[in-house]
Design a protein around this motif. Structure first.
Motif, PDB file in Angstrom:
ATOM      1  N   ALA A 186       0.838  -1.202   0.000  1.00 47.96           N
ATOM      2  CA  ALA A 186       0.000   0.000   0.000  1.00 47.96           C
ATOM      3  C   ALA A 186       0.870   1.248   0.000  1.00 47.96           C
ATOM      4  O   ALA A 186       0.632   2.190  -0.781  1.00 47.96           O
ATOM      5  CB  ALA A 186      -0.922  -0.015   1.210  1.00 47.96           C
ATOM      6  N   ILE A 208      -4.848   4.172  -9.933  1.00 46.85           N
ATOM      7  CA  ILE A 208      -5.214   2.836  -9.457  1.00 46.85           C
ATOM      8  C   ILE A 208      -5.916   2.054 -10.565  1.00 46.85           C
ATOM      9  O   ILE A 208      -5.652   0.873 -10.789  1.00 46.85           O
ATOM     10  CB  ILE A 208      -6.150   2.966  -8.229  1.00 46.85           C
ATOM     11  CG1 ILE A 208      -5.413   3.634  -7.077  1.00 46.85           C
ATOM     12  CG2 ILE A 208      -6.699   1.609  -7.803  1.00 46.85           C
ATOM     13  CD1 ILE A 208      -4.419   2.767  -6.373  1.00 46.85           C
ATOM     14  N   ASP A 209      -6.789   2.774 -11.298  1.00 47.07           N
ATOM     15  CA  ASP A 209      -7.549   2.123 -12.375  1.00 47.07           C
ATOM     16  C   ASP A 209      -6.622   1.581 -13.448  1.00 47.07           C
ATOM     17  O   ASP A 209      -6.750   0.449 -13.898  1.00 47.07           O
ATOM     18  CB  ASP A 209      -8.510   3.139 -12.992  1.00 47.07           C
ATOM     19  CG  ASP A 209      -9.934   2.673 -12.899  1.00 47.07           C
ATOM     20  OD1 ASP A 209     -10.266   2.061 -11.860  1.00 47.07           O
ATOM     21  OD2 ASP A 209     -10.691   2.904 -13.855  1.00 47.07           O
ATOM     22  N   PHE A 212      -4.225  -1.314 -11.983  1.00 50.95           N
ATOM     23  CA  PHE A 212      -4.793  -2.642 -11.773  1.00 50.95           C
ATOM     24  C   PHE A 212      -5.483  -3.165 -13.019  1.00 50.95           C
ATOM     25  O   PHE A 212      -6.211  -4.148 -12.954  1.00 50.95           O
ATOM     26  CB  PHE A 212      -5.787  -2.627 -10.606  1.00 50.95           C
ATOM     27  CG  PHE A 212      -5.105  -2.639  -9.269  1.00 50.95           C
ATOM     28  CD1 PHE A 212      -4.739  -3.839  -8.677  1.00 50.95           C
ATOM     29  CD2 PHE A 212      -4.814  -1.464  -8.608  1.00 50.95           C
ATOM     30  CE1 PHE A 212      -4.095  -3.857  -7.444  1.00 50.95           C
ATOM     31  CE2 PHE A 212      -4.177  -1.470  -7.388  1.00 50.95           C
ATOM     32  CZ  PHE A 212      -3.815  -2.670  -6.802  1.00 50.95           C
ATOM     33  N   ARG A 213      -5.251  -2.510 -14.181  1.00 50.48           N
ATOM     34  CA  ARG A 213      -5.880  -2.996 -15.414  1.00 50.48           C
ATOM     35  C   ARG A 213      -5.402  -4.419 -15.699  1.00 50.48           C
ATOM     36  O   ARG A 213      -4.213  -4.694 -15.763  1.00 50.48           O
ATOM     37  CB  ARG A 213      -5.533  -2.077 -16.573  1.00 50.48           C
ATOM     38  CG  ARG A 213      -5.997  -2.617 -17.904  1.00 50.48           C
ATOM     39  CD  ARG A 213      -5.923  -1.571 -18.958  1.00 50.48           C
ATOM     40  NE  ARG A 213      -6.813  -0.453 -18.616  1.00 50.48           N
ATOM     41  CZ  ARG A 213      -6.823   0.696 -19.256  1.00 50.48           C
ATOM     42  NH1 ARG A 213      -6.007   0.904 -20.235  1.00 50.48           N
ATOM     43  NH2 ARG A 213      -7.663   1.652 -18.908  1.00 50.48           N
ATOM     44  N   GLY A 214      -6.360  -5.297 -15.849  1.00 55.01           N
ATOM     45  CA  GLY A 214      -6.018  -6.688 -16.178  1.00 55.01           C
ATOM     46  C   GLY A 214      -5.516  -7.480 -14.991  1.00 55.01           C
ATOM     47  O   GLY A 214      -5.085  -8.614 -15.147  1.00 55.01           O
ATOM     48  N   ALA A 215      -5.556  -6.876 -13.778  1.00 50.74           N
ATOM     49  CA  ALA A 215      -5.069  -7.612 -12.619  1.00 50.74           C
ATOM     50  C   ALA A 215      -6.087  -8.655 -12.178  1.00 50.74           C
ATOM     51  O   ALA A 215      -7.292  -8.455 -12.305  1.00 50.74           O
ATOM     52  CB  ALA A 215      -4.805  -6.638 -11.471  1.00 50.74           C
ATOM     53  N   THR A 216      -5.591  -9.777 -11.727  1.00 49.62           N
ATOM     54  CA  THR A 216      -6.481 -10.806 -11.197  1.00 49.62           C
ATOM     55  C   THR A 216      -6.049 -11.111  -9.765  1.00 49.62           C
ATOM     56  O   THR A 216      -5.025 -10.604  -9.299  1.00 49.62           O
ATOM     57  CB  THR A 216      -6.397 -12.096 -12.021  1.00 49.62           C
ATOM     58  OG1 THR A 216      -5.056 -12.562 -11.971  1.00 49.62           O
ATOM     59  CG2 THR A 216      -6.790 -11.850 -13.465  1.00 49.62           C
ATOM     60  N   LEU A 220      -2.407 -10.757  -6.834  1.00 48.07           N
ATOM     61  CA  LEU A 220      -2.352 -10.148  -5.493  1.00 48.07           C
ATOM     62  C   LEU A 220      -2.105 -11.186  -4.408  1.00 48.07           C
ATOM     63  O   LEU A 220      -1.188 -11.046  -3.599  1.00 48.07           O
ATOM     64  CB  LEU A 220      -3.657  -9.395  -5.221  1.00 48.07           C
ATOM     65  CG  LEU A 220      -3.795  -8.825  -3.811  1.00 48.07           C
ATOM     66  CD1 LEU A 220      -2.769  -7.731  -3.587  1.00 48.07           C
ATOM     67  CD2 LEU A 220      -5.192  -8.302  -3.567  1.00 48.07           C
TER      68      LEU A 220
END
Lengths: 283, 396
Positions: A186, A208-209, A212-216, A220
């Motif tokens: 963070a 942030i958008d 985290f594009r394409g994050a699954t 994380l």
């Protein structure tokens, strides 16, 4: 000890010619001794782990000591870990910015920061920082208890020192490392955004958008919870090094140093294996 | 702060971070909203990966859940995707799935087009149609093809420019006619003088023609010549074809008035009306009744020259028409003329031919005039047997 004995024996030994023949076997024996020491260390670690495990899973549980250790390992490490994470975020932001601009991919900066912080930098930095702070602390504390025979005293009062001292510390490390990693992540992402927005204003939401594009969840959760393994390594090695200390103050110092060095080393080596494991199991 | 409280705050804070992370990713993966699943099949997914965005109208509205390779060589790769429930109203049976790239080298994502208004809704688990992805390699192949052909075009252009260059060099150095024209001042001056002289000549010729026309008009009304035109019955031959039709229409006339030419006209070869009053019965009928259209048909007997008789019948029809139009009120665009020339059998030579007024009912098609004038009509008649003879030879 054995070295000293050897030199004292050598001092009384017959003249040089006889000693000439010795070097070869001496190198060989020291090499075998080293290898033997290496395997002995692992064997002792295995025995130690088994004893700790057996102590940990059988009641009574040392709740109060566990909470004390959780606080020691967790909340007291937070400032250090958060600072390290923030520094990593800022550095990544600045470095990635110049290199991504060179490739004309500046819009990928949020992704570059978020992915590198969450996937690798956060976990490994937390592991190394905690192995420095907590590994040294546990190693030195247990070593001094050992050399001042407090551990023997605990054992004498019918309390299992593995349960009271080792299991609580190791469990605390295992539980706290993922949480510290989240804090580092963070701080890294926030600091990355702050550095980015100082150079080129961008809203946090957009950062942030994009980041985290394409994050699954596979991006994380596995990297975060692999640090539980780092915690196990740090706690186990620090406790082991502390509780097998011999000698006085010198031994305490050696135990602390060894704890940190070995814990850091094994954290990095384990990371190699864990990253490969995660890539295979969570594609 | 007590130890436990500090620990609790630390744990809560870090778990909150975990929750935020999970929700950020979860909302991108549409795990917490209600979704439905669609499938699309491709020959090639061009590197699309599970977890990729699904965009509907450019808006992120879902994720690729998984991609399954086919079990047999003839089948296609199936892409399973989860879509936001809100898109259910715009994705219809005829929506198309296509694999797109963000920018030139960006991530792949799946785009779904809007459906048409009338189409049926998709159900959970339906397969929608797909477009094959545009791949960089194919794009490059096409581009290289275009480059090849444009290279050829440039070579052609270079060649043409070289030719043009040599031509203009020749002109510049005074070779050839154009060269002389460009370079030789004398020739240019001559040409200019000639053009000016020609222009003057044309003006003079025009004036001459106008004068001639006026003279001719005066001659028609001259005492010596006016008798000819009077005897002929009309002055201007140009009006003969004005209301002519090519032939009689299909169908039977409602009413027919027939007059012998001898009764109406002043001479055997004249179109001058003598007894126009006898036409009044026909004119009154035209003025008082509704009709489709009417034709004045004139014909002669077998005596005399065929060509002259054809012109004579056309003139007689025109003269009768003019009389009827001038003296009776009806739509004169509906009255046509037809000169038949010689008609054997129907006319007695002694009658000088006949005049008929044929009145057809409404709805009868008016035949178009033949493109050829009266003078060339025999020629077209001569042509038709040739065509008739040629036609069978074309048949196998």
């Amino acid at each position: 000890m054995s070295d000293r004995e050897f030199t004292s024996v050598a001092g009384m030994s017959p003249p040089l010619p006889e000693q000439r023949a010795v070097p070869m076997p001496s190198v060989l024996s020291s090499a075998t001794g080293l290898a033997g020491g290496f395997f002995e260390w692992f064997g002792n670690l295995g025995i130690f782990s088994w004893q700790v495990l057996r102590a940990a899973v059988t009641p009574p549980f040392e709740w109060r000591e566990l909470i004390r250790q959780l606080d020691d390992v967790g909340s007291k490490s937070l400032p250090l870990v958060a600072l390290a994470g923030a520094a990593i975020g800022a550095v990544l932001s600045m470095e990635a910015r110049s290199s991504l601009t060179r490739f004309g991919a500046k819009s990928m900066l949020p992704s570059a920061i978020v992915y590198s912080v969450v996937l690798e930098m956060g976990p490994i930095i937390t592991g190394l920082v905690v192995s420095g702070r907590v590994g040294a602390g546990i190693g030195a504390e247990l070593a001094s208890m050992k050399v001042t025979e407090q551990i023997d005293a605990i054992e004498a009062s019918a309390i299992n020192p593995y349960r009271l001292l080792a299991a609580t510390r190791i469990l605390a490390c295992i539980l706290m490392l993922p949480l510290l990693t989240l804090a580092a992540d963070a701080c890294g992402v926030l600091m990355g955004w702050l550095t980015q927005t100082l150079a080129e204003p961008q809203s946090l939401r957009q950062f942030i958008d994009n980041g985290f594009r394409g994050a699954t969840f596979n991006d994380l959760l596995p990297p975060t919870f692999k640090t539980a393994v780092f915690g196990l390594i740090i706690g186990l090695i620090a406790c082991f090094q502390g509780m097998r200390t011999r000698g006085g103050a010198e031994g305490v110092g050696r135990a602390a140093t060894n704890s940190v060095v070995l814990a850091s080393l094994f954290v990095i080596l384990a990371d190699v294996v864990l990253v490969k494991f995660i890539l295979v199991v969570f594609p | 702060m007590s130890r436990a409280a500090r620990l609790g705050a630390f744990i809560v804070a870090t778990l909150l971070i975990l929750a935020v992370g999970v929700f950020i990713i979860g909302s991108r993966e549409y795990i917490f909203g209600s979704t439905y699943q669609l499938k699309a099949q491709f020959d090639n997914v061009a590197g699309l990966a599970a977890g990729a965005d699904v965009q509907v109208g450019g808006v992120h509205s879902g994720t690729v859940r998984s991609i399954a390779l086919p079990h047999q060589p003839g089948e296609k790769v199936t892409v399973f995707m989860d879509l936001d429930k809100a898109t259910h109203e715009i994705i219809k049976q005829d929506s198309l799935a296509s694999i797109e790239t963000e920018g030139l080298l960006g991530n792949q994502y799946l785009a779904i087009s809007f459906g048409s208004a009338g189409q049926g809704e998709v159900r959970n688990g339906d397969t929608i149609a797909s477009l094959p992805p545009l791949q960089m390699s194919e794009l490059l192949k096409k581009t290289s093809g275009i480059l090849d052909s444009s290279q050829q075009a440039i070579q052609n252009a270079t060649l043409a420019t070289a030719h043009l260059n040599s031509v203009s060099a020749k002109i510049d150095s005074g070779q050839g006619t154009v060269g002389a024209l460009v370079n030789d001042k004398v020739m240019y001056n001559n040409l200019e003088q000639t053009t000016a002289a020609l222009h003057d000549t044309m003006l003079q010729a025009q004036t001459g023609v106008t004068d001639f026309q006026e003279n001719m008009e005066a001659l028609k009304h001259n005492f010596f010549l006016s008798g000819y035109f009077k005897k002929r019955g009309y002055e201007d031959s140009a009006g003969l074809a004005a209301n002519k039709i090519g032939g009689l229409p299909q169908g039977t006339p409602v009413k027919t008035f027939t007059y012998p030419a001898k009764q109406l006209f002043g001479g055997r070869d004249s179109a001058k009306l003598k007894d126009q009053k006898s036409l009044n019965a026909g004119g009154e009928f035209l003025a008082q009744n509704q009709f489709g259209f009417a034709v004045v048909v004139a014909s002669t007997g077998m005596e005399g020259d065929a060509q002259k008789d054809l012109v004579l019948t056309e003139a007689r029809a025109m003269v009768v028409r003019e009389y009827l139009v001038e003296n009776f009120g009806f739509d004169d665009s509906q009255l046509k003329t037809l000169g038949m020339g010689k008609q054997a059998g129907t006319n007695l030579d002694a009658d000088w031919g006949s005049i008929q007024i044929l009145i057809f009912p409404a709805g009868t098609q008016i035949p178009a005039d033949k493109p050829a004038s009266a003078s060339s009509s025999p020629k077209t008649q001569a042509d038709s047997p040739v065509q008739a003879a040629a036609a069978p030879t074309q048949r196998p």
